[in-house]
Motif scaffolding. Structure first.
Motif, PDB file in Angstrom:
ATOM      1  N   VAL A 172       0.842  -1.192   0.000  1.00  0.00           N
ATOM      2  CA  VAL A 172       0.000   0.000   0.000  1.00  0.00           C
ATOM      3  C   VAL A 172       0.878   1.243   0.000  1.00  0.00           C
ATOM      4  O   VAL A 172       1.809   1.356   0.808  1.00  0.00           O
ATOM      5  N   VAL A 224      -1.240  -0.864  -4.262  1.00  0.00           N
ATOM      6  CA  VAL A 224      -2.474  -0.102  -4.064  1.00  0.00           C
ATOM      7  C   VAL A 224      -2.097   1.319  -3.677  1.00  0.00           C
ATOM      8  O   VAL A 224      -1.537   1.550  -2.594  1.00  0.00           O
ATOM      9  N   VAL A 238      -3.184   4.943  -2.520  1.00  0.00           N
ATOM     10  CA  VAL A 238      -4.328   5.455  -1.765  1.00  0.00           C
ATOM     11  C   VAL A 238      -4.181   6.949  -1.554  1.00  0.00           C
ATOM     12  O   VAL A 238      -3.119   7.431  -1.153  1.00  0.00           O
ATOM     13  N   LYS A 248      -6.941   4.063  -5.390  1.00  0.00           N
ATOM     14  CA  LYS A 248      -8.059   4.134  -4.444  1.00  0.00           C
ATOM     15  C   LYS A 248      -8.148   5.550  -3.889  1.00  0.00           C
ATOM     16  O   LYS A 248      -7.356   5.936  -3.027  1.00  0.00           O
ATOM     17  N   THR A 279      -8.190   6.081   6.476  1.00  0.00           N
ATOM     18  CA  THR A 279      -8.200   5.399   5.183  1.00  0.00           C
ATOM     19  C   THR A 279      -6.989   4.494   5.029  1.00  0.00           C
ATOM     20  O   THR A 279      -7.099   3.342   4.575  1.00  0.00           O
ATOM     21  N   GLU A 292      -7.220   1.384   7.352  1.00  0.00           N
ATOM     22  CA  GLU A 292      -8.175   0.389   6.845  1.00  0.00           C
ATOM     23  C   GLU A 292      -7.633  -0.330   5.618  1.00  0.00           C
ATOM     24  O   GLU A 292      -7.790  -1.549   5.478  1.00  0.00           O
ATOM     25  N   THR A 293      -6.966   0.400   4.734  1.00  0.00           N
ATOM     26  CA  THR A 293      -6.441  -0.216   3.506  1.00  0.00           C
ATOM     27  C   THR A 293      -5.263  -1.134   3.805  1.00  0.00           C
ATOM     28  O   THR A 293      -5.065  -2.152   3.136  1.00  0.00           O
TER      29      THR A 293
END
Length: 295
Positions: free
Chosen positions: A157, A185, A187, A238, A247, A250-251
């Motif tokens: 992430v 990912v 974010v 995202k 955020t 959680e990710t």
């Protein structure tokens, strides 16, 4: 000269987990591993010659610790070249010095000192805020240190901040995802501002659309700095309306690694970690990489 992956050890469970994380990291990168223990025994007990029984207890402990750590690393990955060092310095001083010539510095989230019960040890926080190389603080609900590592979660992430601090972090995250064969990912959290500087006063829906578009642009700009073919890694974007720290938390649950960037303070030695990065270092459910943007 290949810069090593450096793991700081102090005998705590957290530092052993950090060592277990650093070994496969060095193997994936094809880099040597350097295990460092910072000891201040010389300052308090002096250096004495003679039989082993005459040696200061802290020296004996340090030698036993690095020998055990080296054996542990070799058992995890025999192909990785492992060296060790005992530095008669305060831990922060020693580790910051190591960071000057390291590809990566890996630390546990808590030490063995009187504040070991804290969410994040003072050594890890101080080093993460001042090191000149990327620092990974190994956090999260890891396996017992005597058990083999669990399979990865299949994603790295990247927390996308402002453009000035996201380039190096994006490049680091991309390389991590590629070496692990997992997804990246990206974010970016956003929230509707009280007002926007635009030629006309937008409606509520238009404001949200503009904020969403700006978040997407931040992610695109960060990923454009990677300088490699993004198709080599599965990249997911995202953009979420909400607070950045919530955020990201959680990710990152679950994730193999959370990567965030940090800018250097102007005219000072250190990084602008900010509230979000501090929250990640204290509460993230997975290892956290703090990647400094180059001057």
């Amino acid at each position: 000269m290949e810069l090593p992956v450096v793991a700081g050890v102090d005998g705590s469970e957290g530092s052993l987990r950090a060592l277990d994380w650093a070994v496969p990291e060095a193997a994936r990168r094809g880099l040597p591993l350097r295990i460092v223990h910072a000891s201040v025994w010389e300052h308090y007990e002096g250096v004495r010659s003679g039989l082993p029984a005459d040696r200061p207890s802290e020296q004996v402990y340090a030698e036993s610790l690095v020998a055990m750590s080296q054996e542990r690393a070799r058992s995890l990955s025999p192909e990785v070249k492992v060296t060790t060092d005992i530095r008669p310095e305060e831990p922060v001083t020693a580790l910051l010095s190591e960071a000057e010539d390291a590809a990566l510095l890996v630390l546990g989230s808590r030490g063995r000192g009187p504040v070991a019960g804290m969410l994040l040890g003072s050594v890890s926080l101080s080093v993460a805020a001042r090191a000149r190389c990327p620092v990974v603080v190994v956090r999260g609900r890891g396996p017992d240190t005597q058990q083999p590592p669990r399979p990865g979660h299949g994603r790295v992430v990247l927390g996308v901040g402002d453009n000035a601090a996201s380039g190096a972090a994006a490049r680091f995250a991309f390389r991590e995802a590629r070496s692990r064969g997992c997804a990246l990912v990206a974010v970016r959290a956003w929230h509707g501002p009280h007002h926007l500087v635009v030629p006309h006063s937008p409606s509520g829906d238009e404001q949200l659309t503009i904020c969403q578009r700006q978040a997407d642009e931040y992610m695109d700009n960060a990923l454009s700095t990677v300088g490699e073919d993004l198709t080599k890694v599965t990249v997911r974007r995202k953009a979420v309306r909400g607070t950045a720290h919530q955020t990201l938390l959680e990710t990152a649950d679950p994730a193999d690694l959370l990567v965030v960037g940090a800018r250097r303070r102007h005219g000072a030695f250190g990084l602008q970690l900010g509230g979000v990065n501090h929250a990640m270092l204290h509460y993230a459910p997975c290892p956290v990489a703090i990647v400094p943007e180059r001057e």
